[in-house]
Write a protein that holds these residues in place. Structure first.
Motif, PDB file in Angstrom:
ATOM      1  N   VAL A   1       0.837  -1.201   0.000  1.00 10.17           N
ATOM      2  CA  VAL A   1       0.000   0.000   0.000  1.00 10.17           C
ATOM      3  C   VAL A   1       0.868   1.247   0.000  1.00 10.17           C
ATOM      4  O   VAL A   1       0.542   2.261  -0.618  1.00 10.17           O
ATOM      5  CB  VAL A   1      -0.954  -0.034   1.226  1.00 10.17           C
ATOM      6  CG1 VAL A   1      -1.700   1.274   1.363  1.00 10.17           C
ATOM      7  CG2 VAL A   1      -1.936  -1.186   1.088  1.00 10.17           C
ATOM      8  N   ASP A   2       2.032   1.164   0.658  1.00  7.30           N
ATOM      9  CA  ASP A   2       2.962   2.288   0.716  1.00  7.30           C
ATOM     10  C   ASP A   2       3.437   2.677  -0.693  1.00  7.30           C
ATOM     11  O   ASP A   2       3.623   3.853  -0.990  1.00  7.30           O
ATOM     12  CB  ASP A   2       4.149   1.912   1.605  1.00  7.30           C
ATOM     13  CG  ASP A   2       5.082   3.082   1.812  1.00  7.30           C
ATOM     14  OD1 ASP A   2       4.572   4.163   2.165  1.00  7.30           O
ATOM     15  OD2 ASP A   2       6.290   2.924   1.599  1.00  7.30           O
ATOM     16  N   THR A   3       3.606   1.695  -1.566  1.00  4.46           N
ATOM     17  CA  THR A   3       4.034   1.974  -2.948  1.00  4.46           C
ATOM     18  C   THR A   3       2.957   2.788  -3.665  1.00  4.46           C
ATOM     19  O   THR A   3       3.259   3.769  -4.359  1.00  4.46           O
ATOM     20  CB  THR A   3       4.285   0.650  -3.711  1.00  4.46           C
ATOM     21  OG1 THR A   3       5.185  -0.134  -2.948  1.00  4.46           O
ATOM     22  CG2 THR A   3       4.852   0.907  -5.093  1.00  4.46           C
ATOM     23  N   PHE A   4       1.694   2.388  -3.494  1.00  7.08           N
ATOM     24  CA  PHE A   4       0.592   3.152  -4.095  1.00  7.08           C
ATOM     25  C   PHE A   4       0.585   4.577  -3.558  1.00  7.08           C
ATOM     26  O   PHE A   4       0.397   5.535  -4.301  1.00  7.08           O
ATOM     27  CB  PHE A   4      -0.762   2.500  -3.772  1.00  7.08           C
ATOM     28  CG  PHE A   4      -1.132   1.346  -4.674  1.00  7.08           C
ATOM     29  CD1 PHE A   4      -0.827   1.355  -6.023  1.00  7.08           C
ATOM     30  CD2 PHE A   4      -1.817   0.256  -4.170  1.00  7.08           C
ATOM     31  CE1 PHE A   4      -1.174   0.294  -6.853  1.00  7.08           C
ATOM     32  CE2 PHE A   4      -2.172  -0.805  -4.990  1.00  7.08           C
ATOM     33  CZ  PHE A   4      -1.848  -0.780  -6.321  1.00  7.08           C
ATOM     34  N   GLU A   5       0.786   4.693  -2.242  1.00 13.47           N
ATOM     35  CA  GLU A   5       0.756   6.017  -1.606  1.00 13.47           C
ATOM     36  C   GLU A   5       1.874   6.902  -2.159  1.00 13.47           C
ATOM     37  O   GLU A   5       1.643   8.058  -2.535  1.00 13.47           O
ATOM     38  CB  GLU A   5       0.881   5.847  -0.074  1.00 13.47           C
ATOM     39  CG  GLU A   5       0.914   7.141   0.709  1.00 13.47           C
ATOM     40  CD  GLU A   5      -0.317   8.018   0.511  1.00 13.47           C
ATOM     41  OE1 GLU A   5      -1.423   7.480   0.445  1.00 13.47           O
ATOM     42  OE2 GLU A   5      -0.146   9.255   0.416  1.00 13.47           O
ATOM     43  N   ARG A   6       3.088   6.343  -2.224  1.00 13.56           N
ATOM     44  CA  ARG A   6       4.232   7.124  -2.732  1.00 13.56           C
ATOM     45  C   ARG A   6       3.990   7.568  -4.167  1.00 13.56           C
ATOM     46  O   ARG A   6       4.219   8.715  -4.541  1.00 13.56           O
ATOM     47  CB  ARG A   6       5.515   6.298  -2.673  1.00 13.56           C
ATOM     48  CG  ARG A   6       6.105   6.197  -1.291  1.00 13.56           C
ATOM     49  CD  ARG A   6       7.317   5.296  -1.275  1.00 13.56           C
ATOM     50  NE  ARG A   6       8.385   5.739  -2.166  1.00 13.56           N
ATOM     51  CZ  ARG A   6       9.310   4.936  -2.690  1.00 13.56           C
ATOM     52  NH1 ARG A   6       9.296   3.654  -2.441  1.00 13.56           N
ATOM     53  NH2 ARG A   6      10.259   5.411  -3.458  1.00 13.56           N
ATOM     54  N   LEU A   7       3.520   6.615  -4.980  1.00 14.09           N
ATOM     55  CA  LEU A   7       3.290   6.920  -6.391  1.00 14.09           C
ATOM     56  C   LEU A   7       2.157   7.942  -6.557  1.00 14.09           C
ATOM     57  O   LEU A   7       2.259   8.876  -7.364  1.00 14.09           O
ATOM     58  CB  LEU A   7       2.977   5.616  -7.138  1.00 14.09           C
ATOM     59  CG  LEU A   7       3.065   5.622  -8.653  1.00 14.09           C
ATOM     60  CD1 LEU A   7       4.334   6.277  -9.169  1.00 14.09           C
ATOM     61  CD2 LEU A   7       2.965   4.191  -9.184  1.00 14.09           C
ATOM     62  N   ALA A   8       1.105   7.784  -5.746  1.00  4.90           N
ATOM     63  CA  ALA A   8      -0.027   8.732  -5.816  1.00  4.90           C
ATOM     64  C   ALA A   8       0.445  10.141  -5.472  1.00  4.90           C
ATOM     65  O   ALA A   8       0.022  11.122  -6.103  1.00  4.90           O
ATOM     66  CB  ALA A   8      -1.145   8.293  -4.869  1.00  4.90           C
TER      67      ALA A   8
ATOM     68  N   HIS B   1      -6.428  12.183 -12.078  1.00  6.53           N
ATOM     69  CA  HIS B   1      -7.101  13.102 -12.996  1.00  6.53           C
ATOM     70  C   HIS B   1      -8.573  13.273 -12.608  1.00  6.53           C
ATOM     71  O   HIS B   1      -9.178  14.320 -12.856  1.00  6.53           O
ATOM     72  CB  HIS B   1      -6.962  12.597 -14.438  1.00  6.53           C
ATOM     73  CG  HIS B   1      -7.477  13.569 -15.450  1.00  6.53           C
ATOM     74  ND1 HIS B   1      -8.700  13.433 -16.052  1.00  6.53           N
ATOM     75  CD2 HIS B   1      -6.937  14.707 -15.946  1.00  6.53           C
ATOM     76  CE1 HIS B   1      -8.894  14.447 -16.879  1.00  6.53           C
ATOM     77  NE2 HIS B   1      -7.835  15.234 -16.837  1.00  6.53           N
ATOM     78  N   SER B   2      -9.150  12.233 -11.987  1.00  5.14           N
ATOM     79  CA  SER B   2     -10.549  12.291 -11.521  1.00  5.14           C
ATOM     80  C   SER B   2     -10.627  12.792 -10.079  1.00  5.14           C
ATOM     81  O   SER B   2     -11.686  12.668  -9.430  1.00  5.14           O
ATOM     82  CB  SER B   2     -11.186  10.900 -11.592  1.00  5.14           C
ATOM     83  OG  SER B   2     -11.057  10.349 -12.874  1.00  5.14           O
ATOM     84  N   ASN B   3      -9.490  13.314  -9.573  1.00  2.71           N
ATOM     85  CA  ASN B   3      -9.404  13.805  -8.184  1.00  2.71           C
ATOM     86  C   ASN B   3      -9.790  12.739  -7.164  1.00  2.71           C
ATOM     87  O   ASN B   3     -10.488  13.016  -6.189  1.00  2.71           O
ATOM     88  CB  ASN B   3     -10.265  15.063  -7.988  1.00  2.71           C
ATOM     89  CG  ASN B   3      -9.712  16.231  -8.779  1.00  2.71           C
ATOM     90  OD1 ASN B   3      -8.502  16.481  -8.743  1.00  2.71           O
ATOM     91  ND2 ASN B   3     -10.563  16.927  -9.508  1.00  2.71           N
ATOM     92  N   LEU B   4      -9.343  11.520  -7.435  1.00  5.45           N
ATOM     93  CA  LEU B   4      -9.576  10.415  -6.500  1.00  5.45           C
ATOM     94  C   LEU B   4      -8.238   9.873  -6.009  1.00  5.45           C
ATOM     95  O   LEU B   4      -7.283   9.759  -6.797  1.00  5.45           O
ATOM     96  CB  LEU B   4     -10.349   9.288  -7.177  1.00  5.45           C
ATOM     97  CG  LEU B   4     -11.852   9.507  -7.323  1.00  5.45           C
ATOM     98  CD1 LEU B   4     -12.434   8.494  -8.304  1.00  5.45           C
ATOM     99  CD2 LEU B   4     -12.543   9.378  -5.976  1.00  5.45           C
ATOM    100  N   HIS B   5      -8.184   9.522  -4.726  1.00  2.00           N
ATOM    101  CA  HIS B   5      -6.980   8.918  -4.155  1.00  2.00           C
ATOM    102  C   HIS B   5      -7.141   7.395  -4.211  1.00  2.00           C
ATOM    103  O   HIS B   5      -8.271   6.897  -4.029  1.00  2.00           O
ATOM    104  CB  HIS B   5      -6.827   9.398  -2.703  1.00  2.00           C
ATOM    105  CG  HIS B   5      -5.506   9.032  -2.104  1.00  2.00           C
ATOM    106  ND1 HIS B   5      -5.258   7.791  -1.575  1.00  2.00           N
ATOM    107  CD2 HIS B   5      -4.359   9.751  -1.971  1.00  2.00           C
ATOM    108  CE1 HIS B   5      -4.006   7.758  -1.132  1.00  2.00           C
ATOM    109  NE2 HIS B   5      -3.434   8.933  -1.356  1.00  2.00           N
ATOM    110  N   PRO B   6      -6.038   6.647  -4.465  1.00  2.00           N
ATOM    111  CA  PRO B   6      -6.178   5.181  -4.522  1.00  2.00           C
ATOM    112  C   PRO B   6      -6.741   4.579  -3.237  1.00  2.00           C
ATOM    113  O   PRO B   6      -7.302   3.486  -3.258  1.00  2.00           O
ATOM    114  CB  PRO B   6      -4.753   4.675  -4.796  1.00  2.00           C
ATOM    115  CG  PRO B   6      -3.844   5.842  -4.634  1.00  2.00           C
ATOM    116  CD  PRO B   6      -4.673   7.069  -4.806  1.00  2.00           C
ATOM    117  N   GLN B   7      -6.615   5.312  -2.119  1.00  7.80           N
ATOM    118  CA  GLN B   7      -7.164   4.793  -0.857  1.00  7.80           C
ATOM    119  C   GLN B   7      -8.668   4.538  -0.979  1.00  7.80           C
ATOM    120  O   GLN B   7      -9.194   3.605  -0.353  1.00  7.80           O
ATOM    121  CB  GLN B   7      -6.878   5.774   0.293  1.00  7.80           C
ATOM    122  CG  GLN B   7      -7.225   5.222   1.662  1.00  7.80           C
ATOM    123  CD  GLN B   7      -6.467   3.925   1.989  1.00  7.80           C
ATOM    124  OE1 GLN B   7      -5.249   3.872   1.841  1.00  7.80           O
ATOM    125  NE2 GLN B   7      -7.184   2.871   2.404  1.00  7.80           N
TER     126      GLN B   7
END
Ligand SMILES: N=c1c2ncn([C@@H]3O[C@H](COP(=O)(O)OP(=O)(O)OP(=O)(O)O)[C@@H](O)[C@H]3O)c2ncn1[C@@H]1O[C@H](COP(=O)(O)O)[C@@H](O)[C@H]1O
Length: 114
Positions: free
Chosen positions: A2-9, A76-82
């Motif tokens: 999940v940390d990878t998604f967070e860093r990339l986001a 681009h849709s102003n959504l966070h992967p969380q």
């Protein structure tokens, strides 16, 4: 993971307004929503082909491309992967078969009301 998604986001978010000649993410934003969606579609197709080929490295490479472009689409849709991870968390313990049956029941009830 999940940390990878967070860093990339976070990186992807910071690229909003960056120079498209030096940043691929900024280049995608500049091209616009339809281009980003086209890239997601292309990468999904390439992932399917890779999986069909059965080549491990290809599957990993193409899935990484797909996940990356999907993260750009979310930003681009102003959504966070969380938000997506929360939805997957919510689904734990609910069988896909049960969920589909419940949806079909809802549709039938709604059709009967009309
Ligand atoms: N994870 C990625 C990543 N995965 C894939 N890609 C790029 O996605 C593109 C996909 O390849 P394609 O052949 O499908 O596309 P293309 O023909 O090169 O590009 P198009 O002109 O079709 O858009 C390649 O240019 C890859 O380099 C990525 N680009 C960036 N990142 C991450 O995003 C961060 C920020 O990148 P920049 O914005 O470029 O600084 C990087 O540090 C990485 O962490």
């Amino acid at each position: 993971m999940v940390d990878t998604f967070e860093r990339l986001a976070q990186i992807i978010e910071r690229r909003k307004g960056a120079d498209p000649t030096t940043s691929y993410v900024a280049h995608l934003y500049c091209k616009g929503g339809d281009h980003i969606l086209k890239k997601v579609g292309e990468e999904a197709f390439e992932t399917v082909l890779a999986a069909k080929s059965g080549e491990r490295e290809q599957i990993i490479h193409e899935t990484a491309d797909l996940w990356f472009h999907t993260l750009v689409m979310l930003a681009h849709s102003n959504l966070h992967p969380q938000a997506v991870l929360d939805e997957l968390e919510r689904r734990f313990g609910t069988s896909g078969i049960e969920e589909k049956a419940a949806r079909n029941d809802d549709k039938s009830a709604s059709a009967r009301r009309q």
